[in-house]
Design a protein around this motif. Structure first.
Motif, PDB file in Angstrom:
ATOM      1  N   GLN A   4       0.832  -1.103  -0.007  1.00 51.07           N
ATOM      2  CA  GLN A   4      -0.058   0.010   0.062  1.00 51.07           C
ATOM      3  C   GLN A   4       0.874   1.142   0.149  1.00 51.07           C
ATOM      4  N   ALA A   5       0.231   2.265  -0.852  1.00 48.76           N
ATOM      5  CA  ALA A   5       1.150   3.511  -0.943  1.00 48.76           C
ATOM      6  C   ALA A   5       0.080   4.624  -0.701  1.00 48.76           C
ATOM      7  N   ALA A   6       0.336   5.594   0.148  1.00 47.17           N
ATOM      8  CA  ALA A   6      -0.671   6.672   0.696  1.00 47.17           C
ATOM      9  C   ALA A   6       0.204   7.891   0.443  1.00 47.17           C
ATOM     10  N   ALA A   7      -0.209   8.854  -0.288  1.00 47.11           N
ATOM     11  CA  ALA A   7       0.131  10.206  -0.692  1.00 47.11           C
ATOM     12  C   ALA A   7      -0.479  11.302   0.319  1.00 47.11           C
ATOM     13  N   GLY A   8       0.374  12.181   1.017  1.00 46.64           N
ATOM     14  CA  GLY A   8      -0.179  13.223   1.490  1.00 46.64           C
ATOM     15  C   GLY A   8      -0.135  14.417   0.769  1.00 46.64           C
ATOM     16  N   ASP A   9      -1.001  15.509   1.266  1.00 47.39           N
ATOM     17  CA  ASP A   9      -1.102  16.690   0.636  1.00 47.39           C
ATOM     18  C   ASP A   9      -0.004  17.599   0.478  1.00 47.39           C
ATOM     19  N   ASN A  10       0.684  17.336   1.465  1.00 42.47           N
ATOM     20  CA  ASN A  10       1.872  18.470   1.887  1.00 42.47           C
ATOM     21  C   ASN A  10       3.181  17.914   1.986  1.00 42.47           C
ATOM     22  N   ASN A  11       3.771  17.098   0.950  1.00 47.83           N
ATOM     23  CA  ASN A  11       5.029  16.641   0.740  1.00 47.83           C
ATOM     24  C   ASN A  11       5.418  15.578   1.665  1.00 47.83           C
ATOM     25  N   ARG A  12       4.469  14.834   2.039  1.00 48.46           N
ATOM     26  CA  ARG A  12       4.649  13.473   2.697  1.00 48.46           C
ATOM     27  C   ARG A  12       3.703  12.188   2.439  1.00 48.46           C
ATOM     28  N   SER A  13       4.490  11.167   2.301  1.00 49.65           N
ATOM     29  CA  SER A  13       3.862   9.874   1.807  1.00 49.65           C
ATOM     30  C   SER A  13       4.266   8.828   2.848  1.00 49.65           C
ATOM     31  N   ALA A  14       3.502   7.700   2.808  1.00 53.48           N
ATOM     32  CA  ALA A  14       3.682   6.297   3.497  1.00 53.48           C
ATOM     33  C   ALA A  14       3.497   5.115   2.539  1.00 53.48           C
ATOM     34  N   LEU A  15       4.096   4.025   3.137  1.00 52.69           N
ATOM     35  CA  LEU A  15       4.203   2.794   2.587  1.00 52.69           C
ATOM     36  C   LEU A  15       3.912   1.798   3.740  1.00 52.69           C
ATOM     37  N   ILE A  16       3.354   0.750   3.229  1.00 55.76           N
ATOM     38  CA  ILE A  16       3.206  -0.697   4.067  1.00 55.76           C
ATOM     39  C   ILE A  16       3.770  -1.606   3.103  1.00 55.76           C
ATOM     40  N   ASP A  17       4.627  -2.559   3.837  1.00 52.39           N
ATOM     41  CA  ASP A  17       5.026  -3.715   2.949  1.00 52.39           C
ATOM     42  C   ASP A  17       4.472  -4.957   3.383  1.00 52.39           C
ATOM     43  N   LYS A  18       4.436  -5.906   2.471  1.00 51.70           N
ATOM     44  CA  LYS A  18       3.982  -7.305   2.713  1.00 51.70           C
ATOM     45  C   LYS A  18       4.098  -7.867   4.232  1.00 51.70           C
ATOM     46  N   SER A  19       5.196  -7.429   4.777  1.00 46.72           N
ATOM     47  CA  SER A  19       5.402  -7.860   6.282  1.00 46.72           C
ATOM     48  C   SER A  19       4.502  -6.989   7.330  1.00 46.72           C
ATOM     49  N   ASN A  20       3.590  -6.168   6.751  1.00 47.84           N
ATOM     50  CA  ASN A  20       2.870  -5.273   7.512  1.00 47.84           C
ATOM     51  C   ASN A  20       3.753  -4.182   8.203  1.00 47.84           C
ATOM     52  N   ASN A  21       4.992  -3.740   7.845  1.00 52.12           N
ATOM     53  CA  ASN A  21       5.779  -2.714   8.275  1.00 52.12           C
ATOM     54  C   ASN A  21       5.452  -1.632   7.696  1.00 52.12           C
ATOM     55  N   LEU A  22       5.284  -0.335   8.558  1.00 53.25           N
ATOM     56  CA  LEU A  22       5.015   0.910   8.234  1.00 53.25           C
ATOM     57  C   LEU A  22       6.161   1.851   7.790  1.00 53.25           C
ATOM     58  N   TRP A  23       6.186   2.736   6.810  1.00 50.82           N
ATOM     59  CA  TRP A  23       7.456   3.271   6.456  1.00 50.82           C
ATOM     60  C   TRP A  23       6.981   4.561   6.024  1.00 50.82           C
ATOM     61  N   ILE A  24       7.582   5.814   6.468  1.00 53.51           N
ATOM     62  CA  ILE A  24       7.053   7.276   6.171  1.00 53.51           C
ATOM     63  C   ILE A  24       8.190   8.203   5.565  1.00 53.51           C
ATOM     64  N   PHE A  25       7.882   9.191   4.933  1.00 61.96           N
ATOM     65  CA  PHE A  25       9.133  10.115   4.466  1.00 61.96           C
ATOM     66  C   PHE A  25       8.604  11.153   3.999  1.00 61.96           C
ATOM     67  N   GLY A  26       9.410  12.196   4.006  1.00 60.27           N
ATOM     68  CA  GLY A  26       9.010  13.561   3.476  1.00 60.27           C
ATOM     69  C   GLY A  26       9.039  14.643   4.413  1.00 60.27           C
ATOM     70  N   ASP A  27       8.281  15.716   4.358  1.00 62.50           N
ATOM     71  CA  ASP A  27       8.131  16.553   5.377  1.00 62.50           C
ATOM     72  C   ASP A  27       7.629  16.398   6.872  1.00 62.50           C
ATOM     73  N   ASN A  28       8.187  16.954   7.883  1.00 63.37           N
ATOM     74  CA  ASN A  28       7.716  16.674   9.400  1.00 63.37           C
ATOM     75  C   ASN A  28       7.180  17.688   9.918  1.00 63.37           C
ATOM     76  N   GLN A  29       6.222  18.799   9.305  1.00 62.78           N
ATOM     77  CA  GLN A  29       5.495  19.831   9.956  1.00 62.78           C
ATOM     78  C   GLN A  29       4.596  19.025  10.821  1.00 62.78           C
ATOM     79  N   TYR A  30       4.407  19.940  11.867  1.00 61.77           N
ATOM     80  CA  TYR A  30       3.512  19.386  12.952  1.00 61.77           C
ATOM     81  C   TYR A  30       3.630  17.750  13.373  1.00 61.77           C
ATOM     82  N   GLY A  31       4.781  17.457  13.240  1.00 62.71           N
ATOM     83  CA  GLY A  31       5.281  16.092  13.507  1.00 62.71           C
ATOM     84  C   GLY A  31       4.594  14.920  12.852  1.00 62.71           C
ATOM     85  N   GLY A  32       4.375  15.499  11.680  1.00 63.79           N
ATOM     86  CA  GLY A  32       3.389  14.524  10.705  1.00 63.79           C
ATOM     87  C   GLY A  32       4.383  13.040  10.222  1.00 63.79           C
ATOM     88  N   LEU A  33       5.490  13.082  10.447  1.00 62.62           N
ATOM     89  CA  LEU A  33       6.162  11.830  10.386  1.00 62.62           C
ATOM     90  C   LEU A  33       6.201  10.694  11.246  1.00 62.62           C
TER      91      LEU A  33
END
Length: 279
Positions: A4-33
């Motif tokens: 799964q891939a999820a794209a945010g509105d403000n330079n932030r996105s997240a991914l889940i792999d097939k082992s159910n691990n969550l990964w995130i990257f991009g901007d950290n405004q308001y602690g969004g990462l």
């Protein structure tokens, strides 16, 4: 290895792999990462958030998701109660939203911009919280809610999604399509200009399959493979081979119009554009 891939509105996105691990990257405004890191920091490569996750969603100033045990977690901006924690405190690492039984279906969680969120539980109930601009939380009012509140008493919600203005679209297990929230240029597809702050059925058809909520216009597919659109048509976003010449009020449609073809599958929409995967 991604599922799964999820794209945010403000330079932030997240991914889940097939082992159910969550990964995130991009901007950290308001602690969004969700890394408990300074808000002026950023990550240019995927960084893991602990836990085993089923689904993730990203917004303009935050993110959240459901773990494999049915618990829901959120982090980021929270001045309007959009994290569902019954307060207005921002969090830079995941905090659990009260309750269990949250569905891991990707069509059962959604976040719009930085103000509102929704989720469906495994029992088919629909829950929403946040700013409630234009009555988008479906509570028949415009009151802000900082913790999840149930929409009606129905237990037959199949999927739900926000659009970019302040609308919500949902489909029930009986194939009916429902909408509510901000109304202008036919955004809610009720063939009028009335604004509804609680769910109202779109037409009488019972074969709706999927819906894509856009900022100014939206689209949906039916089980027969047909594709339908409504709302503003300023730049031809309704797909009907006609435009509004840049005017949102010209050639807009307040009820669904059909786009030719019968092999449409997955609709999606943005700001003045839309699209759809075919079978």
């Amino acid at each position: 290895n991604w599922k799964q891939a999820a794209a945010g509105d403000n330079n932030r996105s997240a991914l889940i792999d097939k082992s159910n691990n969550l990964w995130i990257f991009g901007d950290n405004q308001y602690g969004g990462l969700g890394q408990n890191a300074p808000t002026n920091s950023h990550l240019s490569s995927p960084t893991q958030i602990p836990g085993t996750w089923s689904v993730v969603t990203c917004g303009q100033m935050g993110a959240g998701g459901v773990k494999t045990d049915g618990t829901m977690w959120a982090w980021g901006r929270n001045d309007l109660g959009q994290l569902g924690l019954n307060n207005g405190t921002p969090y830079s690492s995941p905090v659990q939203i009260p309750g269990t039984g949250w569905s891991s279906n990707i069509n059962h969680v959604s976040q719009v911009a930085n103000t509102d969120r929704l989720a469906i539980k495994t029992d088919g109930t629909l829950w929403m919280w946040g700013r409630n601009n234009e009555g988008v939380l479906g509570q028949n009012n415009k009151t802000k809610y900082s913790s999840p509140v149930q929409v009606g008493t129905e237990t037959t919600w199949q999927m739900a999604t926000f659009s970019g203005v302040a609308n919500c679209f949902a489909i029930k297990t009986d194939g009916t399509l429902w909408s509510w929230g901000y109304e202008s240029y036919g955004y809610t597809a009720h063939n009028n200009t009335t604004e509804y702050s609680s769910p109202k059925q779109v037409g009488t058809d019972t074969n709706w399959a999927d819906v894509g909520g856009g900022k100014y216009a939206s689209c949906a597919t039916k089980t027969d493979g047909t594709l339908w659109s409504w709302g503003s048509n300023a730049f031809g976003e309704l797909g009907g081979n006609f435009t509004g010449g840049g005017s949102m009020s010209t050639n807009s449609r307040s009820s669904p119009i059909q786009i030719p073809g019968t092999n449409w599958l997955r609709p999606f929409a943005g700001s003045h554009w839309m699209g759809c995967l075919k079978t």
